[in-house]
Design a protein around this motif. Structure first.
Motif, PDB file in Angstrom:
ATOM      1  N   LEU A   1       4.408  -3.458   4.587  1.00  0.00           N
ATOM      2  CA  LEU A   1       5.091  -2.441   5.388  1.00  0.00           C
ATOM      3  C   LEU A   1       6.384  -2.976   5.999  1.00  0.00           C
ATOM      4  O   LEU A   1       7.402  -2.273   6.064  1.00  0.00           O
ATOM      5  CB  LEU A   1       4.162  -1.922   6.480  1.00  0.00           C
ATOM      6  N   PHE A   2       6.361  -4.239   6.449  1.00  0.00           N
ATOM      7  CA  PHE A   2       7.586  -4.836   6.980  1.00  0.00           C
ATOM      8  C   PHE A   2       8.659  -4.892   5.908  1.00  0.00           C
ATOM      9  O   PHE A   2       9.832  -4.623   6.166  1.00  0.00           O
ATOM     10  CB  PHE A   2       7.303  -6.241   7.505  1.00  0.00           C
TER      11      PHE A   2
ATOM     12  N   LYS B   1       4.782   5.776  14.128  1.00  0.00           N
ATOM     13  CA  LYS B   1       4.265   6.263  12.853  1.00  0.00           C
ATOM     14  C   LYS B   1       2.735   6.422  12.953  1.00  0.00           C
ATOM     15  O   LYS B   1       2.067   5.768  13.759  1.00  0.00           O
ATOM     16  CB  LYS B   1       4.606   5.292  11.725  1.00  0.00           C
ATOM     17  N   THR B   2       2.191   7.269  12.097  1.00  0.00           N
ATOM     18  CA  THR B   2       0.744   7.513  12.078  1.00  0.00           C
ATOM     19  C   THR B   2       0.134   6.855  10.854  1.00  0.00           C
ATOM     20  O   THR B   2       0.547   7.128   9.721  1.00  0.00           O
ATOM     21  CB  THR B   2       0.441   9.021  12.053  1.00  0.00           C
ATOM     22  N   LEU B   3      -0.828   5.987  11.093  1.00  0.00           N
ATOM     23  CA  LEU B   3      -1.544   5.299  10.023  1.00  0.00           C
ATOM     24  C   LEU B   3      -2.920   5.920   9.870  1.00  0.00           C
ATOM     25  O   LEU B   3      -3.706   5.963  10.821  1.00  0.00           O
ATOM     26  CB  LEU B   3      -1.684   3.807  10.340  1.00  0.00           C
ATOM     27  N   GLY B   4      -3.215   6.409   8.684  1.00  0.00           N
ATOM     28  CA  GLY B   4      -4.533   6.958   8.384  1.00  0.00           C
ATOM     29  C   GLY B   4      -5.362   5.937   7.627  1.00  0.00           C
ATOM     30  O   GLY B   4      -4.879   5.322   6.679  1.00  0.00           O
TER      31      GLY B   4
ATOM     32  N   GLN C   1     -11.048  -1.903  10.487  1.00  0.00           N
ATOM     33  CA  GLN C   1     -10.881  -2.155  11.920  1.00  0.00           C
ATOM     34  C   GLN C   1      -9.791  -3.194  12.179  1.00  0.00           C
ATOM     35  O   GLN C   1      -9.028  -3.079  13.153  1.00  0.00           O
ATOM     36  CB  GLN C   1     -12.207  -2.624  12.513  1.00  0.00           C
ATOM     37  N   ALA C   2      -9.695  -4.206  11.314  1.00  0.00           N
ATOM     38  CA  ALA C   2      -8.646  -5.220  11.474  1.00  0.00           C
ATOM     39  C   ALA C   2      -7.265  -4.607  11.273  1.00  0.00           C
ATOM     40  O   ALA C   2      -6.310  -4.928  11.997  1.00  0.00           O
ATOM     41  CB  ALA C   2      -8.871  -6.367  10.492  1.00  0.00           C
ATOM     42  N   VAL C   3      -7.137  -3.721  10.294  1.00  0.00           N
ATOM     43  CA  VAL C   3      -5.855  -3.049  10.054  1.00  0.00           C
ATOM     44  C   VAL C   3      -5.504  -2.137  11.223  1.00  0.00           C
ATOM     45  O   VAL C   3      -4.347  -2.093  11.677  1.00  0.00           O
ATOM     46  CB  VAL C   3      -5.910  -2.263   8.730  1.00  0.00           C
ATOM     47  N   ALA C   4      -6.492  -1.427  11.748  1.00  0.00           N
ATOM     48  CA  ALA C   4      -6.244  -0.541  12.886  1.00  0.00           C
ATOM     49  C   ALA C   4      -5.799  -1.331  14.111  1.00  0.00           C
ATOM     50  O   ALA C   4      -4.898  -0.906  14.845  1.00  0.00           O
ATOM     51  CB  ALA C   4      -7.510   0.257  13.207  1.00  0.00           C
ATOM     52  N   LYS C   5      -6.415  -2.471  14.345  1.00  0.00           N
ATOM     53  CA  LYS C   5      -6.045  -3.319  15.492  1.00  0.00           C
ATOM     54  C   LYS C   5      -4.581  -3.747  15.392  1.00  0.00           C
ATOM     55  O   LYS C   5      -3.831  -3.695  16.383  1.00  0.00           O
ATOM     56  CB  LYS C   5      -6.957  -4.544  15.538  1.00  0.00           C
ATOM     57  N   ALA C   6      -4.167  -4.161  14.201  1.00  0.00           N
ATOM     58  CA  ALA C   6      -2.773  -4.562  14.009  1.00  0.00           C
ATOM     59  C   ALA C   6      -1.835  -3.368  14.202  1.00  0.00           C
ATOM     60  O   ALA C   6      -0.756  -3.493  14.799  1.00  0.00           O
ATOM     61  CB  ALA C   6      -2.594  -5.171  12.621  1.00  0.00           C
ATOM     62  N   ALA C   7      -2.230  -2.210  13.701  1.00  0.00           N
ATOM     63  CA  ALA C   7      -1.387  -1.018  13.829  1.00  0.00           C
ATOM     64  C   ALA C   7      -1.161  -0.656  15.288  1.00  0.00           C
ATOM     65  O   ALA C   7      -0.046  -0.328  15.700  1.00  0.00           O
ATOM     66  CB  ALA C   7      -2.036   0.145  13.083  1.00  0.00           C
ATOM     67  N   ARG C   8      -2.216  -0.728  16.061  1.00  0.00           N
ATOM     68  CA  ARG C   8      -2.078  -0.380  17.488  1.00  0.00           C
ATOM     69  C   ARG C   8      -1.169  -1.374  18.212  1.00  0.00           C
ATOM     70  O   ARG C   8      -0.487  -1.008  19.172  1.00  0.00           O
ATOM     71  CB  ARG C   8      -3.463  -0.317  18.124  1.00  0.00           C
ATOM     72  N   ALA C   9      -1.164  -2.612  17.750  1.00  0.00           N
ATOM     73  CA  ALA C   9      -0.277  -3.607  18.370  1.00  0.00           C
ATOM     74  C   ALA C   9       1.186  -3.258  18.151  1.00  0.00           C
ATOM     75  O   ALA C   9       2.050  -3.686  18.928  1.00  0.00           O
ATOM     76  CB  ALA C   9      -0.577  -4.992  17.798  1.00  0.00           C
ATOM     77  N   PHE C  10       1.471  -2.481  17.110  1.00  0.00           N
ATOM     78  CA  PHE C  10       2.841  -2.044  16.850  1.00  0.00           C
ATOM     79  C   PHE C  10       3.085  -0.616  17.341  1.00  0.00           C
ATOM     80  O   PHE C  10       4.023   0.033  16.901  1.00  0.00           O
ATOM     81  CB  PHE C  10       3.140  -2.155  15.350  1.00  0.00           C
ATOM     82  N   ASP C  11       2.226  -0.167  18.239  1.00  0.00           N
ATOM     83  CA  ASP C  11       2.369   1.164  18.845  1.00  0.00           C
ATOM     84  C   ASP C  11       2.335   2.279  17.811  1.00  0.00           C
ATOM     85  O   ASP C  11       3.023   3.300  17.942  1.00  0.00           O
ATOM     86  CB  ASP C  11       3.660   1.267  19.670  1.00  0.00           C
ATOM     87  N   MET C  12       1.510   2.085  16.791  1.00  0.00           N
ATOM     88  CA  MET C  12       1.291   3.142  15.822  1.00  0.00           C
ATOM     89  C   MET C  12       0.095   3.989  16.259  1.00  0.00           C
ATOM     90  O   MET C  12      -0.808   3.518  16.952  1.00  0.00           O
ATOM     91  CB  MET C  12       1.018   2.553  14.430  1.00  0.00           C
ATOM     92  N   LYS C  13       0.097   5.225  15.852  1.00  0.00           N
ATOM     93  CA  LYS C  13      -1.057   6.089  16.055  1.00  0.00           C
ATOM     94  C   LYS C  13      -2.009   5.892  14.884  1.00  0.00           C
ATOM     95  O   LYS C  13      -1.567   5.839  13.724  1.00  0.00           O
ATOM     96  CB  LYS C  13      -0.633   7.545  16.149  1.00  0.00           C
TER      97      LYS C  13
ATOM     98  N   TYR D   1      -1.621  14.502   7.994  1.00  0.00           N
ATOM     99  CA  TYR D   1      -0.849  14.073   9.158  1.00  0.00           C
ATOM    100  C   TYR D   1      -0.358  12.621   9.084  1.00  0.00           C
ATOM    101  O   TYR D   1       0.569  12.250   9.810  1.00  0.00           O
ATOM    102  CB  TYR D   1      -1.673  14.255  10.436  1.00  0.00           C
ATOM    103  N   ALA D   2      -0.945  11.804   8.241  1.00  0.00           N
ATOM    104  CA  ALA D   2      -0.601  10.379   8.220  1.00  0.00           C
ATOM    105  C   ALA D   2       0.750  10.132   7.551  1.00  0.00           C
ATOM    106  O   ALA D   2       1.076  10.738   6.526  1.00  0.00           O
ATOM    107  CB  ALA D   2      -1.686   9.584   7.502  1.00  0.00           C
TER     108      ALA D   2
END
Length: 321
Positions: free
Chosen positions: A110-111, A148-151, A160-172, A197-198
């Motif tokens: 993504l980066f 951005k919204t990550l589904g 869960q690991a991917v979601a944790k990283a996403a939240r650290a970047f202020d993603m929904k 929505y994602a």
């Protein structure tokens, strides 16, 4: 116990297997094992370690000394579990080892997409910045992940690991309910709503009869044209031709794949061929390496050791049959 690792070549060199040696009487490592070689290499083994080598009913019938199969992976589709159970052969797998590695892979890709960092590095190396009239050289646009919204489909250890990283970047983060579910659990959204929505859809679910070909032309049509599809789970979750068509027609902005339905894929594979030829420029494919950090690979070998210790002490862990 006599132990044979049939496909140690699926791991990087330089990993530590001493812990396995210490809990077995004899450990033999084979880089790769062809189907015709399994019986001769494993006929005296009491323990087999395998990543992807197939151990079907016919093969197991010819291995009378075998007592334990350690799958050096999470998936066990290469083992005939029913035949193993009938022959009182225990089967243990490795799980919960790849979360950090796959989360890092997802965001590395993504980066690259959002930051265009390779192009900006090249701008300096090529001398382009030195001739710029401005103090900064914009060139390729940079976009933020924040907002951005990550589904996510599949909310186990990896999801869960991917979601944790996403939240650290202020993603929904939207956690999708199972596609065939009639109800939606608290904290989740329906699969269809997640697709709609994602901005980014990341697949982390298992391959089952219900999920094979899940991402087809109809599902792709539900996604935003600006959205990105990421698959680090199993290749057969996606209809190859439908994805290729969606990317070519810009029905989907971009796709990042680390897995395909055939591995290794033939050069004629519709997605590989499209990427190599440049016919599908909005596609990135890597060779099933999202899981394969040095640390994750070592965790697998450590889990294999623990599985053998559990078997030796009568306290089996990670048993699947």
């Amino acid at each position: 116990m006599t132990t044979v690792f049939l496909d140690y070549g699926t791991f990087n060199s330089g990993l530590d297997v001493n812990s396995i040696r210490q809990v077995t009487e004899k450990l033999t490592l084979h880089e790769f094992t062809q189907p015709a070689e399994v019986i001769s290499r494993a006929q005296h083994a009491e323990i087999i370690i395998t990543n992807k080598v197939v151990l079907d009913a016919e093969t197991l019938a010819k291995l009378p000394k075998l007592k334990l199969i350690c799958v050096a992976a999470t998936g066990t589709n290469n083992i005939d579990l029913d035949a193993a159970k009938q022959r009182q052969i225990e089967v243990c797998h490795a799980k919960n080892y790849a979360g950090p590695a796959i989360a890092q892979y997802v965001f590395s890709q993504l980066f690259k997409r959002f930051q265009n960092i390779e192009q900006h590095n090249y701008n300096v190396a090529s001398g382009k910045w030195s001739t710029s009239q401005a103090f900064c050289l914009h060139d390729q646009p940079i976009n933020e992940l924040a907002g951005k919204t990550l589904g996510i489909l599949g909310y186990g250890h990896i999801g869960q690991a991917v979601a944790k990283a996403a939240r650290a970047f202020d993603m929904k983060v939207l956690i999708a309910e199972r596609p065939d579910s009639q109800t939606v659990r608290e904290g989740r959204v329906s699969f269809d709503d997640m697709l709609a929505y994602a901005d980014i859809v990341s697949l982390h679910c298992s391959s089952t009869p219900a999920t094979q070909g899940l991402i087809n032309s109809d599902r792709l049509a539900q996604m935003k044209p600006s959205s990105i599809l990421i698959n680090t789970a199993r290749g057969d979750l996606i209809d190859n031709n439908a994805l290729a068509n969606a990317l070519r027609t810009q029905q989907l902005s971009y796709a990042i794949l680390d897995v395909l339905d055939q591995e290794p894929p033939p050069s004629s594979h519709p997605l590989v061929a499209g990427m190599v030829s440049g016919d599908i420029p909005n596609l990135a494919i890597t060779g099933h390496i999202a899981w394969a950090s040095q640390q994750a690979q070592q965790r697998i070998l450590n889990i294999v050791t623990a599985n053998i210790v559990g078997f030796n002490t009568g306290k089996l862990i990670n048993k699947v049959n």
